[in-house]
Design a protein around this motif. Sequence first.
Motif, short mmCIF file in Angstrom:
data_model
loop_
_atom_site.label_atom_id
_atom_site.label_comp_id
_atom_site.label_asym_id
_atom_site.label_seq_id
_atom_site.Cartn_x
_atom_site.Cartn_y
_atom_site.Cartn_z
N SER A 3 49.98 49.04 25.27
CA SER A 3 49.79 50.24 24.38
C SER A 3 48.48 50.00 23.70
O SER A 3 48.34 50.58 22.59
CB SER A 3 50.94 50.01 23.29
N SER A 4 47.50 49.31 24.13
CA SER A 4 46.51 49.11 23.44
C SER A 4 45.28 50.18 23.78
O SER A 4 45.36 50.61 25.09
CB SER A 4 45.76 47.83 23.83
N SER A 5 44.54 50.64 23.00
CA SER A 5 43.45 51.48 23.25
C SER A 5 42.21 51.06 23.45
O SER A 5 41.02 51.56 23.52
CB SER A 5 43.39 52.61 22.10
N PHE A 6 42.13 49.54 23.44
CA PHE A 6 40.79 49.01 23.30
C PHE A 6 40.29 48.99 24.74
O PHE A 6 40.97 48.89 25.86
CB PHE A 6 40.81 47.50 22.99
N PRO A 7 39.06 49.14 24.96
CA PRO A 7 38.26 49.21 26.30
C PRO A 7 38.17 47.88 27.23
O PRO A 7 38.28 48.00 28.25
CB PRO A 7 36.89 49.79 26.05
N ARG A 20 39.90 49.52 31.51
CA ARG A 20 39.81 50.88 31.53
C ARG A 20 40.04 51.45 32.93
O ARG A 20 40.18 52.60 33.51
CB ARG A 20 38.48 51.83 31.16
N TRP A 32 48.50 44.56 26.96
CA TRP A 32 47.65 45.49 26.47
C TRP A 32 48.39 46.94 26.77
O TRP A 32 47.62 47.93 27.05
CB TRP A 32 46.43 45.28 26.97
#
Length: 203
Positions: free
Chosen positions: A136-140, A160, A134
């Motif tokens: 480069s992931s923007s998912f919380p 986060r 994850w």
Amino acid sequence: LVTWKRNCRSCCCLSYRRDHNETSRLNCSERFTWKYSPVSDPALRIYPVNLGDEGIYTCEFANSEGNFHFLSSLTVTVPPVVTLTHDKNRGAVCQASAGKPAADISWIPANNHSSEEEFHHHNGTVTRVSYFGWASSSFPSVTCLVTHTAMNQTLVMDLRYTSHRLLYILAGAAAGVIAVTGVTLCLIFRCRGESFESEIHYS
């Protein structure tokens, strides 16, 4: 005469001869016995059930009406131990350990860059490990879904925070499985003129 046996030379053979009121045990541990009395109910009782008990069991029954031969198949299903952690490379690691058969692992959100490993153990169980990157992931959060014939489990990790907290676990049992669950198990085979298959959960 009633005889229960498994299809191997060193396996248990348990029999009862009614005219002599005599029970014979060959290669049988104390786990293999009659449920109640072979006179009234010649059912085989295995307690507790082990992985090594898998196989085909034969019931041979002889009386004044003739000789009868019935087969029963025992399959032991082991639910895996499921964990969701993270590694130093900013990847989530979902592991389903020592299951039988191997569990299926999927992710939410879906990730084309996830990878998986599988380890087979000497007792027939399988550990499956899935890795989810994850960086480069923007998912919380990330969700690991583990599906198995004995259970379904969902684990969610918060991305986060540097500690990557495990938010919650949802567990559900699979339906339609003929099974007894628990640390110690009891299997009853009945000799009633028809063959059947038995599937047992082992945990």
